[in-house]
Structure formats: C-alpha cells, structure tokens
Write a protein that holds these residues in place. Sequence first.
Motif, PDB file in Angstrom:
ATOM      1  N   SER A   2       0.683  -1.097   0.042  1.00 53.65           N
ATOM      2  CA  SER A   2      -0.046  -0.016   0.142  1.00 53.65           C
ATOM      3  C   SER A   2       0.903   1.055  -0.129  1.00 53.65           C
ATOM      4  N   GLY A   6       0.793   3.684  -3.151  1.00 52.40           N
ATOM      5  CA  GLY A   6       0.569   5.116  -2.771  1.00 52.40           C
ATOM      6  C   GLY A   6       1.403   6.174  -3.362  1.00 52.40           C
ATOM      7  N   ALA A   9       1.058   6.508  -7.234  1.00 50.33           N
ATOM      8  CA  ALA A   9      -0.059   7.078  -7.652  1.00 50.33           C
ATOM      9  C   ALA A   9       0.253   8.459  -7.255  1.00 50.33           C
ATOM     10  N   ALA A 134      -4.049   5.571 -10.081  1.00 47.19           N
ATOM     11  CA  ALA A 134      -4.657   5.235  -8.707  1.00 47.19           C
ATOM     12  C   ALA A 134      -5.467   4.457  -8.632  1.00 47.19           C
ATOM     13  N   GLU A 137      -3.586   1.080  -8.597  1.00 40.46           N
ATOM     14  CA  GLU A 137      -2.926   0.746  -7.334  1.00 40.46           C
ATOM     15  C   GLU A 137      -3.691   0.311  -6.258  1.00 40.46           C
ATOM     16  N   SER A 138      -4.915   1.230  -6.206  1.00 36.73           N
ATOM     17  CA  SER A 138      -5.832   0.869  -5.108  1.00 36.73           C
ATOM     18  C   SER A 138      -6.446  -0.549  -5.377  1.00 36.73           C
ATOM     19  N   LEU A 159      -3.945   6.534  -0.976  1.00 47.16           N
ATOM     20  CA  LEU A 159      -4.475   6.247  -2.206  1.00 47.16           C
ATOM     21  C   LEU A 159      -6.114   6.654  -2.069  1.00 47.16           C
TER      22      LEU A 159
END
Length: 333
Positions: A2, A6, A9, A134, A137-138, A159
Amino acid sequence: MSANGGTKAIIAALAANIGIAVTKFIAFLLTGSSSMLAESIHSVADSGNQGLLLIGGRRAKREATPQHPFGYGRERYIYAFIVAIVLFSLGGLFALYEAYHKASHPEPITSWQWVPVAVLVAAIAMESFSFRTAIQESNQIRGNQSWVRFIRRAKAPELPVVLLEDFGALIGLVFALFGVGMTLITGDGLWDAAGTAMIGVLLVVIAIVLAVETKSLLLGEGAEPKDLLAITEAVTGGPEVERIIHMKTLYLGPEELMVAAKIAVPACESAEELARGINAVEARIREAVPIARVIYLEPDIYSAAAERAGTGAAAHTAVPQTEAEEKAAHPGS
C-alpha cells in the motif's frame, strides 16, 4: 504494498497536476476565463497536496523515540487532514469567490477562444492517466470492497486522497468545459461563472469527505472485524489461554496495529511456563495478522463467580467472536 502503491499514485498525480496547472494559467492569461483561473488554482492546490502526502509518508518512517515510543506512523494521517483543509480553503472557497466575482461582472471570452477548450481537453487526458494509475494501485489492495467502502475503511490515507482528488479534478474539468463552452456559444459570461461555482461546490464537498475520514483515523481506529476475529482465534487457538477477558486494538499507523488484551490462563507451575505460553500466543497473533506488531498481553485467572457478581477482572465483557455476536452485545451501535 500500500505504501509503494500510494507513492506511485502520488507521483503520477503530481506530475500530471504540475503540467496541467501551467497550461491552465496560460489559458487564463490569454482568455480571462474565471473557470480557467479556478481550475488553475485547483491544480496548484492538488500539486501542493501531493507534496504534503509525500512529506507525510517520509516523516512517518522515522524511528520511535522516548518521547514518541510508538513511532510516527500516524503522521501520515495528519498530512492527509492538512490536504483536506488546503483543498477546502485554497481550492473550493477560492473557486466560489471567483464565481461570485465573475457573476457580478460577467464578461464573454473574446480572444484566443480555442485555447481554453484545447487546454481543458488536454487536461482531461492527463488527469485520466493519473486517475487510471490511482485505480490500478488501489485495486491491488481493495479486494472485493466497493469503492465507497474502500475510501471509508482504508487505513493508508494516500490512495483514497489521490482517488478523490483525481475524481474531483476530472469532474471539475467537465464543469469548466461546460462553463467555457456555453460562454463561447452564447457570449454570456454568466455561464463561465456558473462553471466556476460548480467547481467550487465540488471541491468543498470532496474536502469535507476527506476531512471526516481522516479525522476518524486521527482519533484512532481499531482493527477491522476480520482481523479482530483472526486475532481472537489466534489468542484462543491453543492451550495457553482459556478465554479473552477483554481486548482492545488500535492502529498506530497504516501498517502497524497494537493489540492489548487481558487473557484468562490456566494455573501454571512457574513464571517460566507462563512466559512461554504468552510468547506462543504472540507468535500466533503475528502469524494471523502480520501488521499486529505491538502486542501487550496481561495474564489473569478467570472467575465465573466474579463475572456473575460484576466485579473483579472477569467482569469485563469477552470479545465477540463474530459480527453477529458483536451486534447482539451492543444492539444500539
């Protein structure tokens, strides 16, 4: 994952917003459009926000000190909360002020009429790239959660912040394109003011959502129900513990959970045997929930008589094993 996701992003959003801010400012200087000015300030605010998120992530990695024995992990929440304030004040309120000013003195766009439309279309393309990054990645950590639940329940703030910023930026660009387009078609500057006002309201709403969610993280949130259940099963999953008398959890940062519990243990012949049992329980907790890095277990002797009388250590309510039991224990929550 994460944290790395993050950061990726954030960098993508920062690069997009810097480029967009420059082009929007040029378009504003050429046309005098209030929608372009509002969008320019919006992009500048977003660029500053991404910088704040990067600073927060960097400062959160500092080692614990005697003054801050649990480290600095929650500093990421502080910077996310500052982002919400910046978005509200510099982005939303400025756009609303500019809309009021433009409505009081509406002016058509008479020069370089093609520039704002071209800039806004290019900005939509750049913001779409940032938003796509974003989302990708989320999705690596979102699982099967809905987007609303992911934003509300995510412990890593970066995020969700970037997602909401990019989403707001895309919608804001559509509003700006509407205001500029209608102004060019009708020659009435009030449409430009209307687009600016829509951008301002949008940014204020997003800022309030971010502030509410990050405030909850700042106050301190406990483990998710699935993690709480996993910890409970790990504690009671061996002969060392008869039951949990009470337990509390707290996120010290996005990737660090504290677990504190009073546990009922069977009679032991020595302190060494008791210590081995507690170490075994701690190992099971860390295996079940790896982010449970700070664990405090207090051994006690369970007494049913004390529980019935409502006194003593056993008077504490045992940890609910499931969400259904938790609702039954606290029907008003």
